[in-house]
Design an enzyme around this catalytic site. Structure first.
Site, short mmCIF file in Angstrom:
data_model
loop_
_atom_site.label_atom_id
_atom_site.label_comp_id
_atom_site.label_asym_id
_atom_site.label_seq_id
_atom_site.Cartn_x
_atom_site.Cartn_y
_atom_site.Cartn_z
N GLY A 52 -4.07 4.81 6.79
CA GLY A 52 -2.84 5.00 7.56
C GLY A 52 -1.60 4.83 6.70
O GLY A 52 -0.60 5.53 6.88
N ASP A 53 -1.65 3.92 5.74
CA ASP A 53 -0.53 3.74 4.81
C ASP A 53 -0.38 4.94 3.90
O ASP A 53 0.73 5.37 3.58
CB ASP A 53 -0.73 2.47 3.99
CG ASP A 53 -0.74 1.21 4.84
OD1 ASP A 53 0.01 1.17 5.83
OD2 ASP A 53 -1.50 0.28 4.51
N ALA A 54 -1.51 5.50 3.44
CA ALA A 54 -1.47 6.71 2.62
C ALA A 54 -0.90 7.88 3.42
O ALA A 54 -0.16 8.71 2.89
CB ALA A 54 -2.87 7.04 2.10
N ASN A 97 0.82 -1.21 0.00
CA ASN A 97 0.00 0.00 0.00
C ASN A 97 0.85 1.26 0.00
O ASN A 97 0.58 2.21 -0.74
CB ASN A 97 -0.93 0.02 1.22
CG ASN A 97 -2.00 -1.04 1.17
OD1 ASN A 97 -2.29 -1.60 0.13
ND2 ASN A 97 -2.60 -1.32 2.31
#
Length: 311
Positions: free
Chosen positions: A239-241, A43
């Site tokens: 959260g990954d973004a 991601n």
């Protein structure tokens, strides 16, 4: 050569939108189904590539259909797959994400072969040629070996250990990280009381609060951003973004991320860098949460346009 290497899990996600998250002896209705690549390393890599950052990946998939789909999606996003190990006869990890009407997520899944990369499998020269390494949940010994190789080469390192932080010994990888990402639940396992005086008060700690924004602690001070009010559709991958947006912004504004923890950047300049990165990261997280699927991170022009409408 890539600018950022991400390392950790690469999964195939099946997202089931449900009317509610089921409890014991209860039933929920499936509203829709969506499939795409997942796993935090995948991601973040895809999000960084979407933000026009040259990105590579260290991880593993099986040689099954799900592994092929996950690989093709990452490649189409512009991620270098030179470090992706394809394991013969193995199954790619599949995660089933249950998403309710408020965008909250519960996860079911099997690990599959997403931790097949061992320290012996690492291409250390490839690690050394990057500018930054971002670690996510994976084998602790592999995370430590990657972090050690990166720091010995003078690279900056970030680490988002995720949900398994309390179950696995990531001491060595955490000790090498310049930036640590955690959500409001995970941070308790890192900072038993306060940032100041903790084992992490000499580096950057970013605490994600979902729809309530985020807080960043640095040796120079702490910074808070309340986040953005958007209609939440699916929080998977948000959260990954956030992490991708934070890393990408700091890489744009300083020569290396390590300068922000080395006391070599003027205080006002460092403050502006952190505040800008925090705002941009929150925008990336909000825009991702307003779309379906963990691979819905926005482009840089989309984030800039979103921020212009907010001020």
């Amino acid at each position: 050569m890539v600018r950022v290497l991400t390392a950790g899990h690469v999964n195939w996600d099946v997202t089931l939108r449900v009317d509610r998250l089921p409890e014991a002896d209860c039933e929920a209705a499936i509203r829709s189904q969506h499939q795409s690549g997942g796993g935090s390393a995948g991601n973040v890599a895809a999000a960084l590539a979407t933000l026009a950052v040259d990105t590579g990946l260290i991880g593993s998939v099986g040689d099954d259909d799900n592994g092929l789909l996950a690989s093709r999606e990452l490649e189409a996003a512009g991620v270098s797959l030179d470090g992706l190990r394809v394991v013969d006869g193995a199954e790619t990890a599949v995660k089933y994400l249950l998403v309710d009407d408020d965008g909250e997520v519960a996860v079911l899944g099997n690990d599959g072969i997403n931790e097949a990369v061992t320290p012996a499998d690492l291409d250390r020269e490839r690690i050394r040629t990057a500018d930054h390494v971002h670690l996510t949940s994976q084998r602790p010994d592999t995370a430590a070996a990657i972090a050690r190789t990166a720091t010995e080469a003078g690279l900056s390192v970030s680490f988002d250990p995720g949900r398994r932080l309390g179950d696995r010994d990531y001491t060595d990888a955490l000790g090498a990280a310049d930036i640590v990402f955690a959500n409001d639940r995970e941070i308790a396992a890192l900072l038993e009381d306060e940032y100041v005086g903790s084992d992490f008060d000499d580096r950057i700690v970013a605490v994600k609060y979902g729809g309530d924004g985020a807080e960043v602690h640095t040796p120079a001070g702490s910074y808070v951003h309340p986040g953005f009010d958007v209609e939440t559709v699916d929080t998977a991958g948000a959260g990954d973004a956030f992490a991708a947006g934070f890393i990408a912004t700091l890489l744009d504004r300083v020569d290396t991320l390590a300068t922000l923890t080395a006391d070599s950047t003027p205080e006002l300049e460092a403050e502006a860098d952190i505040e800008r990165a925090l705002e941009f990261a929150n925008a990336c997280g909000a825009l991702t949460a307003s779309q379906e699927g963990a691979r819905s991170a926005p482009t840089r022009p989309a984030v800039e346009g979103f921020l212009r409408t907010r001020f």
